[in-house]
Write an enzyme that holds these catalytic residues in place. Structure first.
Site, short mmCIF file in Angstrom:
data_model
loop_
_atom_site.label_atom_id
_atom_site.label_comp_id
_atom_site.label_asym_id
_atom_site.label_seq_id
_atom_site.Cartn_x
_atom_site.Cartn_y
_atom_site.Cartn_z
N ARG A 1 -4.21 18.65 2.35
CA ARG A 1 -5.13 18.95 1.25
C ARG A 1 -6.26 19.85 1.73
O ARG A 1 -6.72 19.72 2.85
CB ARG A 1 -5.71 17.65 0.67
CG ARG A 1 -4.73 16.92 -0.21
CD ARG A 1 -5.23 15.53 -0.57
NE ARG A 1 -4.60 14.50 0.24
CZ ARG A 1 -4.99 13.24 0.30
NH1 ARG A 1 -6.02 12.83 -0.42
NH2 ARG A 1 -4.36 12.37 1.06
N HIS B 1 -11.04 5.94 -0.65
CA HIS B 1 -10.99 5.21 0.63
C HIS B 1 -11.92 4.00 0.62
O HIS B 1 -12.36 3.51 1.67
CB HIS B 1 -11.36 6.11 1.83
CG HIS B 1 -10.31 7.12 2.17
ND1 HIS B 1 -10.60 8.43 2.50
CD2 HIS B 1 -8.97 7.02 2.21
CE1 HIS B 1 -9.47 9.08 2.74
NE2 HIS B 1 -8.47 8.25 2.56
N ASN C 1 0.87 -1.18 0.00
CA ASN C 1 0.00 0.00 0.00
C ASN C 1 0.91 1.23 0.00
O ASN C 1 1.41 1.64 1.04
CB ASN C 1 -0.87 -0.07 1.26
CG ASN C 1 -1.81 1.11 1.42
OD1 ASN C 1 -1.69 2.11 0.72
ND2 ASN C 1 -2.74 0.99 2.35
N ARG D 1 -2.90 -1.70 -3.24
CA ARG D 1 -3.91 -0.65 -3.23
C ARG D 1 -3.61 0.27 -4.42
O ARG D 1 -2.48 0.73 -4.57
CB ARG D 1 -3.80 0.15 -1.94
CG ARG D 1 -4.71 1.35 -1.92
CD ARG D 1 -4.46 2.18 -0.69
NE ARG D 1 -5.30 3.34 -0.65
CZ ARG D 1 -4.96 4.47 -0.06
NH1 ARG D 1 -3.80 4.58 0.54
NH2 ARG D 1 -5.79 5.49 -0.07
N GLU E 1 -7.02 -2.00 5.84
CA GLU E 1 -7.03 -2.05 4.37
C GLU E 1 -6.20 -3.23 3.87
O GLU E 1 -6.53 -3.85 2.86
CB GLU E 1 -6.47 -0.73 3.81
CG GLU E 1 -7.41 0.45 4.05
CD GLU E 1 -6.76 1.79 3.83
OE1 GLU E 1 -5.75 2.07 4.51
OE2 GLU E 1 -7.24 2.56 3.00
#
Ligand code: AMP
Length: 396
Positions: free
Chosen positions: A242, A182, A10, A94, A380
């Site tokens: 961000r 996500h 990932n 991912r 994840e």
């Protein structure tokens, strides 16, 4: 000891997480994993086994200039050395953006790689690193099966009205639309809700994935029906660096009147805004909560305000609310951010159990709270491993 294993990679903007799972039938058992953080600044590797014992730790000096590519080969080698004799069946990755065409985990082929490269402008912080990881594995083990798992995929079935911008159809059909991200985390959380609270899983839930990147997802009976990130990972909540949602007119102003270039605006919105931009102190929530600088407090206030405001919008998409779930770095670890968010949403009938919240308990609402509030750690890596395993057993 297991006979077969799957590796997950990932690769984020400044970190690479990896995990090895032993496969026993359709059971997945985490055996080894870790993370290199601070790539581009002062890289730091920590790897642990399943009981949390540190297997390797290394700090590189600041300014070594080592990039993702320099670490991927080493990580792969490290993982191979810790397979404990198991055969490596495949690697799962991912991949942040699957665009309009990739909405299920897919085996990596040269043509898939080419199509995913075309999506780099839509996720410039992540997609290049995700694809670099795939290429790094292909160069050291050319025949090894690799699977791409897309962050956009879980939102693929959002109603059409939730996926559109109010722009002419020609642009929408070219792919300028709301995708959402996500998704690997949200899919894992949806499955966990189903396991922990089957009645809630059938209802209306907002999941708050609050990490360096942050977004909300509206789940109706376990399916995403709306989310705060959209065409890119910039939209929605205030994040580490961000901006979150910003009036497109402000960008026109920066272009036309401040004469900023597209690259300067991109850097501003992806890397110099959010918690870091507002505070001028840090992009890291823990640092901001510990800081006495009033600008740090302003950044946290804005983060929580926008989080509650966006939750209000999703509440309307859902037409009600039964549960709220916090996950990821901030969601799982910051009792303060959870408390302040729930305070803003108290009008909905949320009553927080302060003690349970301070202990990071599974359920942090009181028994009389109209809305159930939970903390569910995301995983994840396990979700990627599960999809990789399923892809391997599917006919090519
Ligand atoms: P992630 O991207 O999921 O790894 O989350 C990273 C974010 O989680 C950073 O902003 C961290 O400061 C934040 N975080 C981790 N632990 C804590 C904590 N105990 N309190 C507040 N924020 C935390």
């Amino acid at each position: 000891m297991v006979a077969q294993a799957i590796l997950t990679l990932n690769a984020g903007s400044s970190s690479i997480k990896f995990a090895v799972f032993g496969c026993d039938g359709d059971q997945l058992e985490f055996t080894t994993g870790g993370k290199i953080e601070g790539i581009g600044t002062a890289p730091h590797l920590v790897a642990r086994d399943a009981s949390g014992i540190v297997l390797a730790e290394h700090r590189w000096e600041a300014g070594t200039g080592l990039q993702h590519e320099d670490f991927l080969g080493r990580l792969f080698e490290f993982a191979e050395q810790h397979l404990d004799g198991a055969e490596l069946l495949g690697v799962g990755h991912r991949v942040v953006h699957g665009g309009a065409h990739f909405f299920a985990p897919a085996r990596v082929t040269p043509s898939l790689l080419g199509a995913l490269e075309a999506l780099i402008p839509l996720a410039p912080l992540h997609q290049p690193h995700n694809l670099a990881a795939i290429k790094a594995v292909a160069s050291v083990r050319p025949g090894l099966s690799q699977t791409a798992c897309f962050d956009t995929a879980f939102h693929h079935q959002m109603p059409a009205v939730a996926s559109r911008f109010a722009i002419p159809p020609a642009l929408s059909s070219e792919g300028v639309r709301r995708y959402g991200f996500h998704g690997i985390s949200y899919e894992y959380i949806a499955r966990r809700i189903a396991a922990l609270d089957p009645a809630l899983a059938k209802g209306k839930v907002i999941v708050a994935h609050l990490g360096n990147g942050a977004s909300l997802c509206a789940l109706q009976a376990g399916q995403s029906i709306d989310t705060t990130m959209s065409f890119t990972t910039l939209d929605g909540l205030v994040m580490g660096t961000r901006s979150g949602g910003i009036d497109p007119g402000a960008l026109l102003y920066l272009l036309q009147h401040k004469h900023m270039s597209a690259d300067q605006i991109s850097q501003l919105l992806y890397e110099q805004s959010g918690l870091l931009g507002v505070s001028g102190v840090s992009s890291d929530m823990r640092t901001l909560l510990e800081s006495c600088d009033p600008r740090a407090a302003d950044a946290v206030d804005l983060f929580v305000y926008r989080l509650a405001r966006e939750a209000g919008a999703l509440l309307s998409s859902l037409g009600g609310l039964d549960g709220l779930v916090f996950t990821a770095g901030i969601g799982e670890n910051s009792a303060e951010v959870r408390r302040r968010t729930c305070e803003r949403l108290a009008w909905l009938g949320i009553t927080l159990d302060e003690d349970a919240n301070a202990r990071h308990a599974d359920v942090i609402s009181t028994p009389s709270s109209r809305i159930s509030v939970r903390v569910i750690p995301t995983d994840e890596e396990r979700m990627i491993a599960r999809h990789t395993q399923e892809t391997l057993t599917r006919p090519a």
